[in-house]
Design an enzyme around this catalytic site. Sequence first.
Site, PDB file in Angstrom:
ATOM      1  N   GLU A  77       0.568  -1.056  -0.142  1.00 47.58           N
ATOM      2  CA  GLU A  77       0.013  -0.195  -0.352  1.00 47.58           C
ATOM      3  C   GLU A  77       0.527   1.491   0.022  1.00 47.58           C
ATOM      4  OE1 GLU A  77      -3.017   1.555   0.341  1.00 47.58           O
ATOM      5  OE2 GLU A  77      -4.234   0.667   1.260  1.00 47.58           O
ATOM      6  N   ASP A  78       0.085   1.843  -0.797  1.00 43.55           N
ATOM      7  CA  ASP A  78       1.583   3.464  -0.921  1.00 43.55           C
ATOM      8  C   ASP A  78       1.175   3.884   0.887  1.00 43.55           C
ATOM      9  OD1 ASP A  78      -1.834   3.803  -0.893  1.00 43.55           O
ATOM     10  OD2 ASP A  78      -1.227   5.910  -2.735  1.00 43.55           O
TER      11      ASP A  78
ATOM     12  N   ASP B 240      -3.869   5.280   7.297  1.00 46.67           N
ATOM     13  CA  ASP B 240      -4.855   6.854   7.326  1.00 46.67           C
ATOM     14  C   ASP B 240      -5.832   5.969   8.827  1.00 46.67           C
ATOM     15  OD1 ASP B 240      -6.805   6.952   5.818  1.00 46.67           O
ATOM     16  OD2 ASP B 240      -5.634   8.737   4.974  1.00 46.67           O
TER      17      ASP B 240
ATOM     18  N   ARG C  60       1.259  12.179  -9.018  1.00 46.08           N
ATOM     19  CA  ARG C  60       1.791  11.069  -8.587  1.00 46.08           C
ATOM     20  C   ARG C  60       2.876  10.752  -9.077  1.00 46.08           C
ATOM     21  NH1 ARG C  60      -2.222   7.075  -7.232  1.00 46.08           N
ATOM     22  NH2 ARG C  60      -4.782   8.010  -9.105  1.00 46.08           N
TER      23      ARG C  60
END
Lengths: 190, 186
Positions: free
Chosen positions: A102-103, A106, A168
């Site tokens: 995953e980037d 949160d 991006r």
Amino acid sequence: MQDYRKFLDEILVDEQAIQKRVAELGAQISRDYEGTDLLVVCLLRGGITFTADLARHLTIPHELDCMSLASYGVGRYSSSGNVRVNLDLQTNIESRDVLLIEDIVDSGRTLAHVLQMLRTRNPKSLKVCVLLDKKMRREVPVNVDYIGFDVPDKYVFGYGIDIDERYRHLPFIASVDMRKYRRPAEAGQG
Amino acid sequence: MRDYKEFMSEILIDEGTLQKRVADLGAEISRDYQGKNPVLICILRGGMVFLVDLMRHITVPHQMDFMAIASYGLGARASAGNVRLTLDLQTDIHGRDVLLVEDIVDSGNTLAYVLEFLQTRQPRSLKVCALLDKEERREIAVPIHYRGFVIPDKYVFGYGLDLDEYYRNLPFVAIVDLEKYQPPLS
């Protein structure tokens, strides 16, 4: 199209620091998964840059697959927290060692949901590697096995992470000064 | 899982050459799309690595989006005929400048189908950027506006291209010695 420099608040992680950390994570994962038949799962679209770079630092053979998720309802999350799968895995993960990439994490809601869903398929192991961990925002406990960087609760972009689908491609992670950022006309509301 | 060195016949394009060509392509695309906001479309999963590197060399604002397709019927390597869309674009490409980013063009059948399909949505422009062009294998004419390398009709892997889903992460493009290669048992 606004130049990112006009709304850049600060560079949180520069290109060199990212590349160094990605290489370290790659080495660590290669050690930990030595002798296994690893399946790397990239969560689209934010995770693609991180995955492409991380995979090049993995010295063990592995398979790569992608998933694309969306939420139900309006806004970021539906009240149920359920996640809709737009593109499911092509690979059967039963008895496989799976590493989800995953980037950013949160609230942890999406990740918790995906993990729960993937566990129903009985993988041999299921771990998580995230580039950025926004710990302050956590609402649901999730176990993250590999973390690139802890980041403060700021709106971030670059290195795969978009603002309204843009920026991006930037090689660093930066925070946005929301007072200076203008949304593109086609981005609409939401 | 075996080490690729056991069945690699030769490195066709090394890492340095690849990176330089990707940077050149990025610069060329940036010049051609000056003042525009193109959507780069990547067909999963082969084009991922190329897209990520290419994007970093594109200096004009741009978006990216993904499509995933599968063939109807049996045989993973048969790519003739119609394809099935398993992941559609999130972006509405109507009136947009679209650049399709492909890892490799072989027979051209899949690419021709995808282009035809995208054209029905009336983009303002539709171009193709392919890293590898196996020209000898072409069965149908397809336009390639940006081409990384023309390669011979050999089975290749690395830099996003898989061998039975493995080895996509290698930073170079190599040729398989099919006499030494055994597909994994699954």
